[in-house]
Design a protein around this motif. Structure first.
Motif, PDB file in Angstrom:
ATOM      1  N   LEU A   1     -36.030  -5.262 -10.984  1.00 53.95           N
ATOM      2  CA  LEU A   1     -34.675  -4.873 -10.595  1.00 53.95           C
ATOM      3  C   LEU A   1     -34.499  -3.371 -10.765  1.00 53.95           C
ATOM      4  N   ILE A   2     -33.967  -2.738  -9.758  1.00 54.56           N
ATOM      5  CA  ILE A   2     -33.549  -1.341  -9.885  1.00 54.56           C
ATOM      6  C   ILE A   2     -32.079  -1.380 -10.263  1.00 54.56           C
ATOM      7  N   THR A   3     -31.795  -1.163 -11.531  1.00 55.93           N
ATOM      8  CA  THR A   3     -30.449  -1.413 -12.045  1.00 55.93           C
ATOM      9  C   THR A   3     -29.491  -0.265 -11.786  1.00 55.93           C
ATOM     10  N   GLU A   4     -30.024   0.941 -11.679  1.00 61.12           N
ATOM     11  CA  GLU A   4     -29.128   2.071 -11.496  1.00 61.12           C
ATOM     12  C   GLU A   4     -29.901   3.239 -10.899  1.00 61.12           C
ATOM     13  N   VAL A   5     -29.274   3.938  -9.953  1.00 62.61           N
ATOM     14  CA  VAL A   5     -29.802   5.181  -9.405  1.00 62.61           C
ATOM     15  C   VAL A   5     -28.763   6.256  -9.677  1.00 62.61           C
ATOM     16  N   ARG A   6     -29.195   7.288 -10.385  1.00 54.20           N
ATOM     17  CA  ARG A   6     -28.250   8.331 -10.801  1.00 54.20           C
ATOM     18  C   ARG A   6     -28.777   9.693 -10.367  1.00 54.20           C
ATOM     19  N   SER A   7     -27.869  10.519  -9.835  1.00 56.21           N
ATOM     20  CA  SER A   7     -28.203  11.894  -9.490  1.00 56.21           C
ATOM     21  C   SER A   7     -28.104  12.746 -10.747  1.00 56.21           C
ATOM     22  N   LEU A   8     -29.178  13.451 -11.073  1.00 54.02           N
ATOM     23  CA  LEU A   8     -29.181  14.291 -12.256  1.00 54.02           C
ATOM     24  C   LEU A   8     -28.551  15.654 -12.008  1.00 54.02           C
TER      25      LEU A   8
ATOM     26  N   SER B   1     -23.995  11.931 -11.433  1.00 56.28           N
ATOM     27  CA  SER B   1     -23.151  10.978 -10.712  1.00 56.28           C
ATOM     28  C   SER B   1     -23.929   9.707 -10.421  1.00 56.28           C
ATOM     29  N   LEU B   2     -23.210   8.585 -10.385  1.00 55.66           N
ATOM     30  CA  LEU B   2     -23.815   7.295 -10.107  1.00 55.66           C
ATOM     31  C   LEU B   2     -23.964   7.137  -8.600  1.00 55.66           C
ATOM     32  N   VAL B   3     -25.193   6.899  -8.169  1.00 56.46           N
ATOM     33  CA  VAL B   3     -25.465   6.741  -6.743  1.00 56.46           C
ATOM     34  C   VAL B   3     -25.369   5.277  -6.349  1.00 56.46           C
ATOM     35  N   ASN B   4     -25.949   4.415  -7.190  1.00 56.49           N
ATOM     36  CA  ASN B   4     -25.930   2.987  -6.908  1.00 56.49           C
ATOM     37  C   ASN B   4     -25.981   2.256  -8.233  1.00 56.49           C
ATOM     38  N   SER B   5     -25.087   1.303  -8.425  1.00 53.48           N
ATOM     39  CA  SER B   5     -25.003   0.625  -9.713  1.00 53.48           C
ATOM     40  C   SER B   5     -25.298  -0.859  -9.613  1.00 53.48           C
ATOM     41  N   THR B   6     -25.808  -1.302  -8.479  1.00 52.58           N
ATOM     42  CA  THR B   6     -26.092  -2.730  -8.333  1.00 52.58           C
ATOM     43  C   THR B   6     -27.548  -2.937  -7.978  1.00 52.58           C
TER      44      THR B   6
END
Length: 1004
Positions: free
Chosen positions: A632-639, A643-648
């Motif tokens: 599972l890719i649980t979170e994608v965050r821009s450093l 900022s949260l890019v995708n949280s699902t």
């Protein structure tokens, strides 16, 4: 109302109907399953948890006292609803939409574009004037209808019509679904739902208010703890025999039928599991490992794990596994060491005594301890009638239900072996050996062995009174008791006998023979040669590690423990072609299992298990849970801006695009696998940036910085505690090109470039016109100069050409004059020779005449040739030889000339000496070789071979007389030939055989 929920809204599996469920499930009945309790400090929620559901990705979601708990195998996440109410019920439809129920609210969850889940309340669809909803405690789904149930009423939502039908009737409870119809219990009995109303169901003469509805093998059963049970048949209730041995004090919350089992959840005695026959097979409560006795609900996930929601958190129970524990919950208070079966009982040695339990009660009832905790009981040896136990005080014999001491020592008796006739017994301790003997029905001490003192950890009878004995620290021995049974003859074996080392050697029985487990695999003993040889088949299977245990079960399987990079445990299953190796999941069992294995039968293998008890393995069950699971890719965050890019976890249909300044990202990941989830490890790669997978690591996130523009796919996969790889999770994204690389920027660049070219062309054209004018002026001046110079050069060339023609004419005249003068000299020599009568002197003048003539011919060829520097030597040879032959008159007509010469040109420096050589040899041949011969041949050839010329002259005349030594002759002609050959830097040879042959080789 909005909150963030880490959940796959587009892939939720249908939840369990509250009524019942058929599962392909087999609950392990021996021992206590592994239980993992998750309490509020770990989950982040409050104590009480009411419901559970698993989505299609395997993520678990729990209805908590203050919101929704989510567990993805790595992290717990609590999402609170706006009113902080408990999520008391959940279910999902075929499309995966999660419907929830709380106090005074019900609805469903809907994600936004990046996975932030919004709560959509359906209460707003209720008609005006409907009473307060109350606490929704059940959510059930049939087709497109969702039933929300509370004690205050029933609310039916149509996902097709987007409407809610309220049925505000108080006193309905315990709903269930049977044959696609929704039922509830009411004050008057049982009712079913149809077309917006509740209708009476079945006979009303029996009150069913306190009954639990069960679906058993397609039948509807009404169960009561203390009253007769019924089966519904058509329009009547038929008595049904269902007796579950539930304690009368149990306060039952639910009774469910799951496959072949009944689950009874209580508020004060935990959960009990019964077989279809009514036999209790499992109790889960505080005494057996749960953190509470108050159970609210259960859920069975795709791995067949049992999740219990209760008032003190959540518990995961591995009730399907091949592994279970028989420990202090069954009376084993310390670590077990060895185990065995004899006469219908299982026996266990432990640090605090000796235990037994009936064979059919193993892992179901407590062990009985037969001794006090005074000694460590180490091992047992069982003969046909005898049962011996070694311990810290010596050796005892089991008599009935009591251990009777046979011999007392100050050290532990580690090893026991019977003689072949079972009338004597050799016992090894930490320091020495002693012998027991059979006296009637008892065993008594016979003798202490005085001549052999070694630590003994394994001893096995070979035949008669012979034994193999191993000491893991110092080697192998073959022992033999003497006739008096009080002394040992022994032979020591080490590397010189074929063993890889004197260390780490152990002996085991395989197929009624002895094998030797060593630090480098398994060995056999060659009795004929008295040596040890490697058993290649087993050694290959063991990977040449240190074989610590090698135990054959009664059904022929071999259980092993060997050490390479770490302990490895497994089983060798017999096949037609050898053995098939299967590993036990050691990382999962490392904190439970020790090295002592005891395979008893096809369903029971016991492993000593610190800190207390035994690990029980059922070999008839899979050792490894091979259920497919997902990374599972649980979170994608821009450093860049945190900022949260995708949280699902769901796969976005549209690939995200990021601006060119967003080049740094953090990918967090997990795996929906809940057996020892902390031991799950991961591999990842970013396609478009790297092609190879990373090493397997424990990390749960990966950062990438300074990515270039382009398209990427982040991939991750998991390796769980069983070593099984998950499906690959992917996240596709792209980084836009910077503005200065976009298409409109390239259009502008194009226009600017074209404008620049136009300006550049105009500037260059102006420069070229000016330069052209200057060049035209310069060219005219240069043309004038060239014309003047041409006139001068033409005049000079004409003069030079005239001079060259004059020089050529002069050279020809010179060669002509030289040729005429040489001919005059030849004529004078001819005239002068007529005045002398001396034949020798006359002969000398004639030879001189020939030589002069040959040189004159060369100058003739020079002025006749267009090239005044070279002579066509082939023509020269033909004319020279013809003149020489003619000078000898008609007598030489019988001689045939054969001239062969390549198209060779020589200058005068080469032609003169070569012509003189040919003149001398030809003249001698015509003068002497053909006298008295009717026909003759004179041949000459000149050819080029690589970097030299070869001249061959031959005749078939009389040859040179034998009395003449060619190399010592004083003949002027031959001396002249020799001298001229040296002048040409050549090598010559003369051979007088069948005529005369001369060969000259000189540099080209």
């Amino acid at each position: 109302m909005e909150f963030r929920l880490i959940v796959s809204i587009f892939g939720i599996a249908i939840s369990l109907f509250s009524f019942g469920q058929k599962e392909d499930l087999s609950v392990k009945e021996v021992g206590m399953p592994f239980i993992r309790n998750y309490e509020s400090p770990e989950t982040g929620g409050l104590n009480q948890n009411w419901a559970a559901i698993e989505d299609s990705l395997g993520v678990m979601h729990f209805g908590n006292q203050i919101g929704l708990l989510t567990f993805d195998g790595t992290a717990w996440n609590l999402e609170q609803l706006e009113n902080r109410e408990a999520v008391a019920a959940m279910s999902a439809d075929d499309e995966g939409t999660i419907f929830y129920g709380t106090n005074a609210d019900f609805g469903y969850f809907k994600p936004d574009s990046i996975g932030n889940v919004q709560v959509v309340s359906l209460v707003e669809l209720l008609p005006e004037g409907v009473p307060v909803v109350g606490n929704i405690i059940n959510v059930d789904i049939i087709d497109d209808q969702v039933f929300f149930h509370s004690p205050e009423g029933l609310y039916v939502y149509s996902s097709t019509l987007k409407t809610v039908i309220p049925i505000p009737e108080r006193g309905i409870y315990r709903p269930f679904v049977f044959k696609n119809t929704y039922y509830v219990f009411t004050k008057s009995g049982v009712s079913y739902y149809r077309e917006g109303e509740l209708h009476d169901f079945g006979p009303s003469q029996i009150s069913l208010r306190r009954y639990f509805p069960l679906q058993v093998d397609g039948d509807l059963i009404f169960y009561h703890q203390n009253k007769p049970n019924f089966r519904f048949a058509g329009d009547q209730l038929i008595p049904f025999e269902l007796k579950l041995d539930v304690s009368p004090e149990a306060a039952i919350r639910f009774v469910k039928c799951v496959g072949d089992y009944f689950l009874v959840g209580t508020s004060n005695m935990g959960l009990e599991v019964f077989a279809k026959s009514g036999r209790r097979i499992l109790q889960l409560n505080e005494a057996t490992g749960l953190s509470t006795n108050s159970i609210y609900d259960y859920y069975i996930d795709s791995f067949k794990n049992l999740w219990l929601m209760h008032e003190n958190g959540i518990s995961k129970v591995e009730w399907h596994s091949a592994y279970s524990l028989i420990d202090k919950r069954y009376g084993l208070n310390t670590a077990a060491l060895y185990s065995g079966k004899h006469n219908g009982y299982y026996y266990v040695t432990a640090y605090d005594g000796y235990y037994k339990v009936k064979e059919d009660l193993l892992g179901k009832s407590p062990f009985e301890r037969l001794t006090s905790g005074k000694y460590t009981h180490w091992l047992m040896r069982v003969g046909e009638e005898d049962h011996m136990v070694g311990h810290g005080g010596g050796v005892s014999e089991l008599k009935g239900n009591e251990l009777v001491s046979v011999h007392k020592t100050s050290s532990i008796s580690y090893a026991i072996a019977f003689t072949e006739d079972e009338q004597h017994m050799l016992v090894g301790t930490k320091y020495d050996f002693y012998v027991l003997k059979k006296q009637g029905a008892d065993w008594v001490f016979h003798a202490q062995i005085k001549n052999f003192h070694q630590f003994c950890d394994f001893i096995i009878n070979i035949e008669g009174n012979q034994f193999w004995m191993s000491n893991s620290g110092s080697g192998l021995w073959k022992l033999e008791l003497n006739d008096a049974m009080d002394s040992l003859r022994y032979q020591f074996y080490d590397e010189s006998s074929g063993l890889p080392s004197i260390y780490n050697n152990r002996i085991f029985v395989f197929d009624d023979d002895v094998i030797f487990a060593t630090a480098e695999g398994v060995y056999n003993y060659d009795k004929v040669n008295d040596r040890f040889e490697k058993n290649t088949s087993f050694s290959n299977l063991m990977e040449n590690g240190w074989v610590f245990r090698f135990i054959q079960s009664p059904d022929g399987e071999i259980w092993f423990v060997y050490v390479t990079d770490g302990d490895k445990r497994g089983v060798l299953h017999p096949t037609d072609s050898g053995y098939r190796k299967e590993f036990l999941p050691y990382p999962k069992l490392e904190k439970y299992s020790n090295h002592n294995l005891n395979p008893i039968d096809a369903s029971n293998t016991l492993v000593s298990s610190p800190p207390h008890g035994l690990l029980h393995i059922d070999p008839s069950r899979p050792f490894v849970n091979d259920t497919e699971y997902k990374a599972l890719i649980t979170e994608v965050r821009s450093l860049v801006n945190d900022s949260l890019v995708n949280s699902t976890y769901y796969k976005a249909e549209v690939k995200p695009y990021f601006e060119s300044d967003q080049t740094d990202f953090r990918f967090s990941f997990s795996a929906a696998c809940y057996d020892e989830p902390e031991k799950t490890r991961f591999q990842w790669r970013l396609k478009g940036y790297e092609n190879n997978w990373s090493s397997i690591q424990n990390a749960r996130s990966k950062d990438y910085t300074n990515l270039d523009y382009g398209k990427y796919t982040f991939e991750v996969r998991a390796s769980n505690v069983y070593g099984r790889l998950s499906e690959v999770a992917q996240y596709h994204f792209a980084i836009r090109s910077p503005w200065y690389l976009l298409w409109w920027a390239w259009v502008i660049y194009g226009f600017l470039f074209v404008g620049f070219l136009v300006v550049l062309v105009k500037i260059n054209s102006l420069r070229l016109r000016r330069e052209n004018a200057r060049l035209e002026k310069t060219i005219k001046e240069r043309i004038k100069e060239i014309q003047e110079q041409k006139a001068i050069i033409t005049e000079q060339a004409q003069g030079l050409e005239k001079s060259l023609k004059e020089r050529e004419s002069l050279l020809k005249e010179i060669h002509h004059r030289v040729k005429n003068n040489l001919q005059i000299i030849a004529s004078l020599l001819y005239l002068q020779s007529g005045k002398f009568e001396n034949e020798d002197f006359k002969k000398v003048l004639e030879e001189g005449q020939g030589r002069v003539r040959s040189m004159a011919l060369i100058h003739q060829k020079l002025y006749e040739n267009d090239d005044l520097k070279s002579i066509p030597f082939g023509e020269y040879l033909t004319e020279l030889l013809s003149e020489i032959k003619a000078s000898f008159g008609h007598e030489m007509e019988k001689v045939k000339l054969d001239v062969k010469a390549d198209d060779v040109q020589f200058d005068v420096e080469t032609a003169v000496p070569l012509g003189l050589i040919i003149n001398e040899l030809a003249t001698n041949a015509f003068k002497y070789a053909f006298n008295g011969i009717d026909e003759g041949t004179f041949s000459i050839s000149l050819r080029r071979e690589q970097d030299q010329y070869v001249l061959n002259i031959a005749d078939n005349g009389k040859g040179i007389p034998e009395e003449i030594d060619i190399k010592k002759t004083r003949s002027l002609g031959l001396r002249l030939v020799k001298m001229l050959s040296v002048q040409l830097e050549g090598e010559y040879a003369i051979e007088a055989k069948n005529g005369t042959m001369f060969e000259l080789k000189f540099a080209a």
